[in-house]
Structures are given as structure tokens and as C-alpha cells.
Design an enzyme around this catalytic site. Structure first.
Site, PDB file in Angstrom:
ATOM      1  N   CYS A  15      12.822  13.454 -10.619  1.00 34.20           N
ATOM      2  CA  CYS A  15      13.597  14.185  -9.601  1.00 34.20           C
ATOM      3  C   CYS A  15      15.039  14.444 -10.030  1.00 34.20           C
ATOM      4  O   CYS A  15      15.756  15.185  -9.360  1.00 34.20           O
ATOM      5  CB  CYS A  15      13.570  13.433  -8.281  1.00 34.20           C
ATOM      6  SG  CYS A  15      11.918  12.953  -7.781  1.00 34.20           S
ATOM      7  N   HIS A  33      18.990  16.163  -4.130  1.00 32.54           N
ATOM      8  CA  HIS A  33      17.529  16.166  -4.278  1.00 32.54           C
ATOM      9  C   HIS A  33      16.900  15.955  -2.909  1.00 32.54           C
ATOM     10  O   HIS A  33      17.338  15.092  -2.141  1.00 32.54           O
ATOM     11  CB  HIS A  33      17.114  15.060  -5.251  1.00 32.54           C
ATOM     12  CG  HIS A  33      15.663  14.737  -5.194  1.00 32.54           C
ATOM     13  ND1 HIS A  33      14.689  15.716  -5.263  1.00 32.54           N
ATOM     14  CD2 HIS A  33      14.997  13.557  -5.056  1.00 32.54           C
ATOM     15  CE1 HIS A  33      13.502  15.143  -5.164  1.00 32.54           C
ATOM     16  NE2 HIS A  33      13.658  13.848  -5.039  1.00 32.54           N
ATOM     17  N   ASN A  83       8.982  17.264  -0.832  1.00 35.89           N
ATOM     18  CA  ASN A  83       9.716  16.746  -1.994  1.00 35.89           C
ATOM     19  C   ASN A  83       9.055  17.304  -3.248  1.00 35.89           C
ATOM     20  O   ASN A  83       7.960  16.887  -3.614  1.00 35.89           O
ATOM     21  CB  ASN A  83       9.668  15.214  -1.953  1.00 35.89           C
ATOM     22  CG  ASN A  83      10.336  14.567  -3.149  1.00 35.89           C
ATOM     23  OD1 ASN A  83      10.468  15.166  -4.215  1.00 35.89           O
ATOM     24  ND2 ASN A  83      10.745  13.321  -2.986  1.00 35.89           N
TER      25      ASN A  83
HETATM   26  O1  UT7 Z   1      11.748  11.785  -4.928  1.00 38.45           O
HETATM   27  C1  UT7 Z   1      11.702  10.553  -5.580  1.00 38.45           C
HETATM   28  C2  UT7 Z   1      12.414   9.536  -4.822  1.00 38.45           C
HETATM   29  N1  UT7 Z   1      11.661   9.189  -3.640  1.00 38.45           N
HETATM   30  C3  UT7 Z   1      12.302   8.865  -2.544  1.00 38.45           C
HETATM   31  O2  UT7 Z   1      13.506   8.917  -2.505  1.00 38.45           O
HETATM   32  C4  UT7 Z   1      11.509   8.360  -1.367  1.00 38.45           C
HETATM   33  C5  UT7 Z   1      12.198   7.147  -0.795  1.00 38.45           C
HETATM   34  N2  UT7 Z   1      11.467   6.479   0.278  1.00 38.45           N
HETATM   35  C6  UT7 Z   1      11.205   7.067   1.456  1.00 38.45           C
HETATM   36  O3  UT7 Z   1      11.501   8.223   1.654  1.00 38.45           O
HETATM   37  C7  UT7 Z   1      10.597   6.208   2.546  1.00 38.45           C
HETATM   38  O4  UT7 Z   1      10.551   4.868   2.097  1.00 38.45           O
HETATM   39  C8  UT7 Z   1       9.195   6.680   2.986  1.00 38.45           C
HETATM   40  C9  UT7 Z   1       9.320   7.989   3.758  1.00 38.45           C
HETATM   41  C10 UT7 Z   1       8.279   6.849   1.781  1.00 38.45           C
HETATM   42  C11 UT7 Z   1       8.583   5.648   3.939  1.00 38.45           C
HETATM   43  O5  UT7 Z   1       9.432   5.488   5.070  1.00 38.45           O
HETATM   44  P1  UT7 Z   1       9.913   4.028   5.502  1.00 38.45           P
HETATM   45  O6  UT7 Z   1      10.715   4.193   6.715  1.00 38.45           O
HETATM   46  O7  UT7 Z   1      10.566   3.368   4.323  1.00 38.45           O
HETATM   47  O8  UT7 Z   1       8.568   3.328   5.848  1.00 38.45           O
HETATM   48  P2  UT7 Z   1       8.132   1.830   5.510  1.00 38.45           P
HETATM   49  O9  UT7 Z   1       7.459   1.813   4.202  1.00 38.45           O
HETATM   50  O10 UT7 Z   1       9.295   0.917   5.737  1.00 38.45           O
HETATM   51  O11 UT7 Z   1       7.089   1.548   6.620  1.00 38.45           O
HETATM   52  C12 UT7 Z   1       7.483   1.419   8.017  1.00 38.45           C
HETATM   53  C13 UT7 Z   1       6.258   1.332   8.875  1.00 38.45           C
HETATM   54  C14 UT7 Z   1       5.270   0.281   8.427  1.00 38.45           C
HETATM   55  O12 UT7 Z   1       4.633  -0.250   9.583  1.00 38.45           O
HETATM   56  P3  UT7 Z   1       5.110  -1.652  10.216  1.00 38.45           P
HETATM   57  O13 UT7 Z   1       4.964  -2.673   9.121  1.00 38.45           O
HETATM   58  O14 UT7 Z   1       6.542  -1.430  10.625  1.00 38.45           O
HETATM   59  O15 UT7 Z   1       4.183  -1.846  11.368  1.00 38.45           O
HETATM   60  C15 UT7 Z   1       4.261   1.069   7.637  1.00 38.45           C
HETATM   61  O16 UT7 Z   1       2.995   0.449   7.628  1.00 38.45           O
HETATM   62  O17 UT7 Z   1       5.551   2.577   8.836  1.00 38.45           O
HETATM   63  C16 UT7 Z   1       4.214   2.360   8.394  1.00 38.45           C
HETATM   64  N3  UT7 Z   1       3.842   3.488   7.573  1.00 38.45           N
HETATM   65  C17 UT7 Z   1       3.297   4.601   8.077  1.00 38.45           C
HETATM   66  N4  UT7 Z   1       2.952   4.935   9.330  1.00 38.45           N
HETATM   67  C18 UT7 Z   1       2.426   6.151   9.520  1.00 38.45           C
HETATM   68  C19 UT7 Z   1       4.015   3.646   6.255  1.00 38.45           C
HETATM   69  N5  UT7 Z   1       3.572   4.857   5.871  1.00 38.45           N
HETATM   70  C20 UT7 Z   1       3.122   5.464   6.988  1.00 38.45           C
HETATM   71  C21 UT7 Z   1       2.563   6.728   7.251  1.00 38.45           C
HETATM   72  N6  UT7 Z   1       2.232   7.026   8.519  1.00 38.45           N
HETATM   73  N7  UT7 Z   1       2.366   7.638   6.285  1.00 38.45           N
END
Ligand code: UT7
Length: 334
Positions: free
Chosen positions: A123, A259, A290
Site C-alpha cells: 500500500c 492511503h 482498499n
Molecule cells: O491497506 C493495508 C493496511 N491495512 C489496514 O490499514 C487495515 C487496518 N485494520 C482495520 O482497518 C481494522 O482492524 C479492520 C476494519 C480490519 C477490523 O476492524 P476492528 O475494529 O479492528 O475490528 P476487530 O478486529 O477489533 O474486531 C471487533 C469485533 C470483534 O468482535 P468482539 O470480539 O468485539 O465480539 C470481531 O469478532 O468485530 C468482530 N468482527 C466482525 N464483525 C462483523 C471482526 N470482523 C468482522 C466482520 N463483521 N467482518
């Protein structure tokens, strides 16, 4: 000791002359993505800002998309493709280790015989390309350089992985870089942190897959929270350093084009940078997803086309991703 070598001499400065984007025609909604993962349109919008994204057709390649974007940028720049001295393709989704995508793109756009090579900086690839092209034009190694960010991430995504399936998408964006009488590309602030190589990685190498195939074809994996923390903490500081070394104040910016990783990362960077409210910010992720190396030039083109920023405006760019690697610079928009 005298040297028998005459060095190359180039332009005083370099500038971005034109930008051209290519967006595949197929729109993929959050509801379509959610057919393969346990998620919802609401969650994806709230956590990433993504409303929809584009996927390339099955028979549409990285080289096809790169060629389309580069052709548009060359036309807008007013130069002839035969004047291009170097083609740089930033991509991590060209499916051949060799030959490079760049050599074929150079041929297809009519930059016959030009130097050509690929950049693997995920990226951050587009900002790496801008930094390299700036140096090349000023050194005299080439008068005009095409930098293309292009990805077909849909080929390398596990569409049943709820931590990546909704994020990644396809597209291409290209710029032509050439000589300038005034400074138009600021010093790059770039680097890497290989200790975090597993933060964004592949499920298997192609060799591992050949020898002992896992359940899916090699796909991207991402430790989302780890990348999120790094992006929000370290990358805001990197962007600030890019402003500092260019001696540009946040208040003097006409656009911030980071990005397009996640809308919440962009919002956190805005807060960390104390970006004044009058500076327009790229939010192309909402309808593009993305697209890794393609995200910054695509967002740049959209902001110019939508008159969110004027041609000749001053913009802060920052790319960051797998490696981990990053690059940031201030540029004058074409
Ligand atoms: O381009 C390259 C660089 N990439 C990035 O910069 C991406 C960086 N990371 C992110 O953008 C975020 O971490 C994500 C969008 C990928 C994920 O968002 P998040 O707020 O960090 O989610 P999380 O992994 O902390 O998960 C929070 C909750 C969890 O549930 P509990 O444990 O709170 O009950 C996950 O199980 O959301 C749940 N979860 C989902 N729920 C619905 C994780 N993925 C999903 C999903 N749909 N797709």
C-alpha cells in the site's frame, strides 16, 4: 583523483504532470460480500467506511488495468508515450514473479524501449514510486517517468475470511512525472519495519502451496488491530515529518490524500495531525474499497474531478502497508 566518468544531469525539480485512474466496472456491494462472511452492511460501513468496491472481471489483468490508467495519464499530460524513459509499476498482485508487469505495460502504452520495473511496497508502493521518479527525473536518468499503482486484490483474497474479505478491491491509478522549474515534490519520509512482517502476510507461499496445498489458494492475511494501531500512531508522525521536511504547515495544505486503508484510520490521522477543518480529505474508500497501491492516485483523481481541490494545489500523501513499509511526501497536484 580525477574521474573519467561524466555524470548524468537532470532537471532542477520534478512534478506530477497528470493523473489517470481506472476503475473496473463491476460494483460489489457489502451485501454481496456478506454472502460469504458472517457480517453486515452496517458493520462494514461503521468499522471501515466502505459502502461498495469494484472487482475486475475474471479475464481482466493487472497489466490491463495498469495500461488503461497509464494511457489516460499520458494523454492528459500532453507528452508522447515515446518520450517516457521509465515505467514503474507498484503492485503486489501481478501473478508472475517474472517478467515484470512494467515491461509489458511500457510496450502496450507505446513507451517502446523505455526502462521498466516493478515495485513491491504494497500500500506504500505509489508513494515509493513518486519518490523514485522524483530522483530519476532530477538525476537525468529519464526525462519522463510513469508511476502506476495497480492491484487485483480480489484474486488474492480469501472471500470467506471476515477480517479481510470486505476491505480489499481492484483498480489502477497512474501519474506522469516530468521536469519542473519550481519545487513540486517534497522530500520523501520513508522506511520499513520488517519485524512486523506477519502483520500483513500470505496464508502460504506459492511453493508451499505447490508442495502441500492448504484449504485455499494463497491469500492475504491481516492482523487488523495491529496494523490499525501502527497506522494511527506511527503513520501520523510520519505524515507530520513529511510536512516538516517540506516546510509546509498543515494549515497551508489544499488536500490530504492518505492511503485508503480504513475511514477510521484516516479520521484518527486527521486528529493526530490537527488538520484544519478547511483542508479537504480523500474519502474514496467509501466507493472504491482498499485498493492498496492504487488507492492514492485513484483518490487524487476523484478529488480533482469533483473539484474538491484545484489543479496546482498542495497535497500531503502517505502510503503504508505490508512489510511493514511506509512513504510520505508533499506534492503539487497536477
Ligand atoms: O491497506 C493495508 C493496511 N491495512 C489496514 O490499514 C487495515 C487496518 N485494520 C482495520 O482497518 C481494522 O482492524 C479492520 C476494519 C480490519 C477490523 O476492524 P476492528 O475494529 O479492528 O475490528 P476487530 O478486529 O477489533 O474486531 C471487533 C469485533 C470483534 O468482535 P468482539 O470480539 O468485539 O465480539 C470481531 O469478532 O468485530 C468482530 N468482527 C466482525 N464483525 C462483523 C471482526 N470482523 C468482522 C466482520 N463483521 N467482518
Amino acid at each position: 583523483m580525477t574521474s573519467p566518468i561524466t555524470p548524468a544531469t537532470g532537471a532542477a525539480y520534478a512534478r506530477i504532470m497528470a493523473v489517470g485512474g481506472y476503475r473496473p466496472s463491476r460494483i460489489v456491494t457489502n451485501d454481496e460480500v456478506c454472502k460469504r462472511i458472517d457480517s453486515s452492511d452496517e458493520w462494514i460501513r461503521e468499522r471501515s467506511g466502505i459502502i461498495e468496491r469494484r472487482y475486475a472481471a475474471d479475464d481482466e489483468t493487472v497489466v490491463d488495468m495498469a495500461t488503461a490508467a497509464a494511457t489516460k495519464a499520458i494523454e492528459k499530460s500532453g507528452i508522447n508515450a515515446s518520450e517516457v524513459g521509465l515505467v514503474l509499476v507498484a503492485s503486489v498482485t501481478h501473478p508472475y514473479p517474472t517478467p515484470s508487469a512494467a515491461a509489458e505495460v511500457a510496450f502496450r502504452v507505446g513507451a517502446l524501449g523505455s526502462a521498466a520495473t516493478d515495485i513491491s511496497s504494497a500500500c506504500a508502493g505509489f508513494c515509493y514510486g513518486i519518490a523514485l521518479a522524483d530522483s530519476v527525473v532530477r538525476s537525468g536518468a529519464a526525462k519522463y517517468v510513469i508511476v502506476i499503482g495497480v492491484e487485483k486484490l480480489s484474486d488474492w483474497t480469501d472471500h470467506s475470511d471476515r477480517s479481510t474479505a470486505f476491505i480489499f478491491a481492484d483498480g489502477a491509478g497512474a501519474v506522469v512525472i516530468g521536469p519542473s522549474d519550481v519545487p513540486a515534490i517534497g522530500p520523501v519520509v520513508w522506511g520499513s519495519d520488517g519485524e512486523q512482517r506477519d502483520a500483513i502476510n500470505m496464508t502460504q507461499s506459492l511453493i508451499e502451496y505447490r508442495d502441500e496445498p492448504g484449504p485455499i489458494f494463497p491469500a492475504l492475511t491481516m492482523q487488523g488491530q495491529q496494523v490499525f494501531r501502527w497506522a494511527v500512531g506511527d503513520m501520523a508522525k510520519t505524515a507530520q515529518r513529511a510536512l516538516d521536511v517540506a516546510h509546509v504547515a498543515a494549515d497551508d495544505l489544499d488536500a490530504f490524500i492518505p492511503h485508503q486503508a480504513n475511514m477510521r484510520i484516516t479520521d484518527a490521522m486527521i486528529r493526530a495531525l490537527k488538520l484544519p477543518a478547511h483542508v479537504p480529505v480523500a474519502r474514496d474508500i467509501a466507493y472504491t474499497g482498499n485498493t492498496s497501491a492504487a488507492s492514492i492516485p485513484l483518490a487524487m483523481e476523484r478529488m480533482l474531478d469533483d473539484h474538491e481541490v484545484e489543479h496546482g494545489g498542495t497535497a500531503l500523501l502517505i502510503g503504508f502497508g505490508a512489510g511493514l513499509v511506509f512513504a510520505s511526501q508533499v506534492v503539487t497536484l497536477p
